[in-house]
Write an enzyme that holds these catalytic residues in place. Structure first.
Site, short mmCIF file in Angstrom:
data_model
loop_
_atom_site.label_atom_id
_atom_site.label_comp_id
_atom_site.label_asym_id
_atom_site.label_seq_id
_atom_site.Cartn_x
_atom_site.Cartn_y
_atom_site.Cartn_z
N TYR A 113 -4.93 -0.25 -0.91
CA TYR A 113 -6.06 0.65 -1.17
C TYR A 113 -5.84 1.45 -2.45
O TYR A 113 -4.72 1.82 -2.75
CB TYR A 113 -6.19 1.61 0.01
CG TYR A 113 -7.32 2.59 -0.14
CD1 TYR A 113 -8.62 2.20 0.13
CD2 TYR A 113 -7.09 3.89 -0.57
CE1 TYR A 113 -9.67 3.09 -0.02
CE2 TYR A 113 -8.14 4.78 -0.72
CZ TYR A 113 -9.43 4.38 -0.44
OH TYR A 113 -10.46 5.26 -0.59
N TRP A 115 -7.97 3.46 -6.19
CA TRP A 115 -9.04 3.51 -7.19
C TRP A 115 -8.75 2.72 -8.45
O TRP A 115 -9.64 2.46 -9.23
CB TRP A 115 -9.33 4.96 -7.54
CG TRP A 115 -10.39 5.55 -6.70
CD1 TRP A 115 -10.36 5.70 -5.34
CD2 TRP A 115 -11.67 6.04 -7.13
NE1 TRP A 115 -11.53 6.29 -4.91
CE2 TRP A 115 -12.35 6.51 -5.98
CE3 TRP A 115 -12.29 6.17 -8.37
CZ2 TRP A 115 -13.63 7.07 -6.04
CZ3 TRP A 115 -13.55 6.73 -8.42
CH2 TRP A 115 -14.22 7.16 -7.28
#
Ligand SMILES: Nc1nc2c(c(=O)[nH]1)N[C@H]1C(S)=C(S)[C@@H](COP(=O)(O)OP(=O)(O)OC[C@H]3O[C@@H](n4cnc5c(=O)[nH]c(N)nc54)[C@H](O)[C@@H]3O)O[C@H]1N2
Ligand SMILES: Nc1nc2c(c(=O)[nH]1)N[C@H]1C(S)=C(S)[C@@H](COP(=O)(O)OP(=O)(O)OC[C@H]3O[C@@H](n4cnc5c(=O)[nH]c(N)nc54)[C@H](O)[C@@H]3O)O[C@H]1N2
Ligand SMILES: [Mo]
Length: 652
Positions: A113, A115
């Protein structure tokens, strides 16, 4: 000294022009057309070529000497030794092959996970998935730290989270029609600097000002006054954190007691109010959820709560909640309760009324920009269908084989032998880091691609140095607006860093699948290909876009499309049969039979106040009376660019 060369670039917090002198990045200047550029960008200069960059492939000494499976608490402690790219790729590929053969692909967790960076080609996780999909797949993660509870509860109540997210009532509609905006957790401009993939023009503070100038009144409900900027002159209510559901129940009670709720709306557009109302009135448990009850839990005055309920019913009211509310214990409840309260007011689907989530959470919420899926790289098909809910990583590592409940399903944790992480940082994003540190010693091998020596890289066995977006060519394209940016390589890769595309290409080579992985294209060929594919699909919708070379030289492309003015659930309100919601009843579910069938202690079938594990009203709070609100940082994106100038200047 030679004159600076300039290059256009795009980040999750906006587009900038990078100036470079003699190979060194000197400034990042926001593009001229951005009305409220984010100061995070200019601060990147200090970080891109700093001493924290990882310059060569590195391997943890203990892993290299003793072989995989010998962590014994030494991950994060052992020194690293540098190795050549050839050796690093060979070590990683051999170990991936070993784990697959001995334990199968379900022993590889690459949920990874995070950004990462803006740029539609060099998207870190997509490259990782492309690679693993070619060699049998990996265990993945579902949902996000951002919105997992919303993503789960909202579909049960109104049919779909994405339909709500993509159709949030536009700021222009609020500015024109709303009398009162009640914002649980505010409209934090610090967060609206950001959007996944980029922001062409920052406009949220402009919209707040327009709303204020038009007479929209704001109430900011939450612990931080500046969650609504001073320019909107909001009233401020400060309930104890994590008690919003109780406050909303107190508001609901007042509406019912004073006959201010909209029975006709509830009958036509919702189901289950008759099973929720007795709970509010205390008919079953003998506890009336009235303003006095709510005031005690929230630490507010009962009269304040009653007055707010009356005001909400007196005009056009928009209810909104920050994403943070669903990121707490029982995070489903405030969201379900907000939708219920909005249904009781009967304004869902009317311009400027109803509810919304996350105004200000990211730049695009409420934006008048049309949402356009720009050019994008695809990851291919995963041959393995194993997943965990994303925030269960520590649970998974500590409890292989255990089975958990998840939204009416059972999920069994795999026995993880290897982790591959790229483009995120669990040591930034996970809750209870001490437990994660313990769990993290369990896998035999951990491989990480990272530009910097983050806490994650320091807790890995094999570390591949990744480039930043300023060291490669890419296309900046956020789904949330109409702009495309050329991301032009500004500086050479720092040290021996390589792009994720090259790193996974190198691994694919070892497995004999390079051709399938890169399809014979290099970086610029991929950009042309992705752009042209997008240009073609745009042409099918009568949008003429320039040729790639023109776009690339201009540095920016504004799609010729109009602004939008959306009212969430307008269609449903107009015709609840033709535009039925995707819930079992086709209506707003204040009581959910589906959730009732799960029989979960911690999620009853209608919105319910349940004490959080930790809150200021608990017995332990007498001993520990400080509640720490760990909200999103103003000066960085998560952990990113904490070494940048803007974040560093904010340190106390
Ligand atoms: N206490 C607390 N914790 C939280 C939150 C909170 O509010 N409070 N918020 C949560 C939320 S909503 C989220 S979304 C998460 C965010 O958590 P993350 O998204 O994991 O955090 P980032 O710091 O953005 O991590 C991105 C990493 O990717 C690296 N990176 C950037 N570009 C590239 C690239 O091109 N290639 C590779 N290989 N790496 C790259 C960066 O250096 C950085 O280390 O945090 C969650 N955690
Ligand atoms: N600058 C910057 N912007 C960001 C990010 C970043 O890292 N940096 N991260 C982005 C990401 S990934 C996400 S998911 C979004 C997250 O968006 P949000 O989840 O909305 O962001 P937060 O800052 O965690 O929370 C917003 C506000 O809610 C308030 N709050 C906290 N707890 C409570 C509560 O119990 N009740 C009430 N009523 N209010 C409460 C806090 O005062 C906080 O300032 O932000 C995005 N924007
Ligand atoms: Mo997030």
């Amino acid at each position: 000294m030679s004159p600076p060369a300039t290059f256009r670039t795009a980040t999750h917090w906006g587009a900038y022009d990078a100036a470079v002198v003699d190979g060194k990045l000197t400034t990042l200047t926001p593009i001229a057309d951005d009305p409220e550029p984010s100061p995070i960008g200019p601060g990147m200069v200090q970080a891109i070529q700093d001493d924290l960059r990882i310059r060569q492939p590195m391997v943890r000494a203990g892993w290299l000497e003793d072989g995989p499976g010998h962590a014994k608490g030494k991950r994060g402690v052992d020194p690293f030794v540098s190795v050549s790219w050839e050796r690093a790729l060979e070590l990683a590929a051999q170990d991936i092959a070993r784990v697959r053969e001995a334990h199968g692909n379900e022993a590889i967790y690459a949920g990874s996970y995070g950004w990462a960076s803006a740029g539609c080609f060099h998207h870190a996780q997509t490259h990782m998935r492309r690679f693993f999909n070619l060699i049998g797949g990996n265990v993945k993660s579902v949902q996000s730290y951002s919105l997992a509870a919303a993503d789960t509860i909202v579909p049960h109540v109104v049919g779909s989270w994405s339909a709500v997210y993509q159709n949030m009532t536009s700021w222009s509609v609020i500015a024109e029609h709303t009398d009162l905006m009640v914002a649980f957790g505010g409209v934090p401009l610090k967060n609206a600097q950001i959007d996944g993939g980029g922001v062409g023009r920052h406009r949220t503070s402009g919209w707040l000002k327009t709303c204020h100038d038009n007479g929209v009144a704001f109430v900011n409900i939450g612990p931080v006054r500046e969650d609504i900027a001073a320019l909107a002159n909001a009233e401020w209510m400060t309930p104890r954190p994590n008690t919003d559901t109780a406050l909303m129940l107190g508001l609901a009670y007042t509406l019912i007691a004073e006959g201010l709720h909209d029975d006709a709306f509830l009958a036509r557009y919702a189901v289950g109010f008759e099973r929720f109302e007795p709970y509010v009135m205390g008919e079953r448990d003998g506890v009336a959820k009235d303003a006095t009850w709510a005031a005690q839990i929230c630490g507010l005055e009962a009269d304040e709560i009653r007055a707010l309920a009356r005001r909400m019913a007196a005009g056009r009211t928009m209810l909104t909640a920050a994403w943070s509310l669903q990121r707490g214990d029982h995070g489903e409840q405030p969201y379900w309760m907000l939708m219920t309260l909005a249904a009781m007011l009967g304004q869902i689907g009317l311009p400027g009324g109803g509810f919304g989530f996350g105004y200000g959470a990211v730049s695009n919420v409420g934006s008048v920009e049309p949402k356009i899926a720009g050019p994008h790289l695809t990851a291919g098909h995963s041959p393995l269908d194993r997943f965990i809910p994303v925030a269960r990583i520590a649970d998974m590592l500590l409890n292989p084989g255990a089975t958990i409940d998840y939204n009416g399903q059972k999920v069994t944790f795999p026995d993880t032998r290897m982790i591959y992480w790229c483009g995120g940082n669990p040591f930034h994003h996970h809750q209870d880091l001490n437990r994660l540190v313990k769990a993290w010693q369990k896998p035999e091998t951990i491989i990480v691609n990272e530009p910097w020596w983050t806490s994650l890289a320091r807790h890995a066995d094999i570390v591949f140095p990744a480039t930043t977006s300023l060291e490669r060519n890419d296309i900046g394209s956020a789904y949330s607006d109409r702009f495309l940016f050329a991301m032009q390589r500004a500086v050479d890769p720092v040290g021996d860093a390589r792009s994720d595309f090259d790193i996974f290409g190198g691994l694919a080579e070892q497995f004999g699948v390079r051709e399938a992985y890169d399809e014979g294209r290099d970086e610029m060929a991929w950009l042309r290909y992705l752009y042209n594919r997008f240009r073609q699909s745009s042409a099918e919708e009568d949008l003429e876009l320039p040729e790639f070379e023109t776009f690339w030289d201009d540095g920016e492309l504004e799609m010729p499309v109009d602004d939008v003015a959306i009212t969430l659930f307008e269609d449903f309100r107009r015709d609840p049969d033709a535009a039925a919601l995707k819930t079992p009843s086709g209506k707003i579910e204040i009581f959910s039979e589906t959730i009732a069938s799960f029989d979960y202690d911690d999620c009853p079938p209608h919105p319910t106040w349940m004490e959080p594990v930790e809150w200021l009203g608990s017995d332990t709070a007498k001993e520990f009376p400080l509640h720490l609100v760990s909200n999103q940082p103003r000066t960085r994106l998560h952990s990113q660019y904490d070494n940048g100038g803007y974040a560093q200047a904010s340190k106390v």
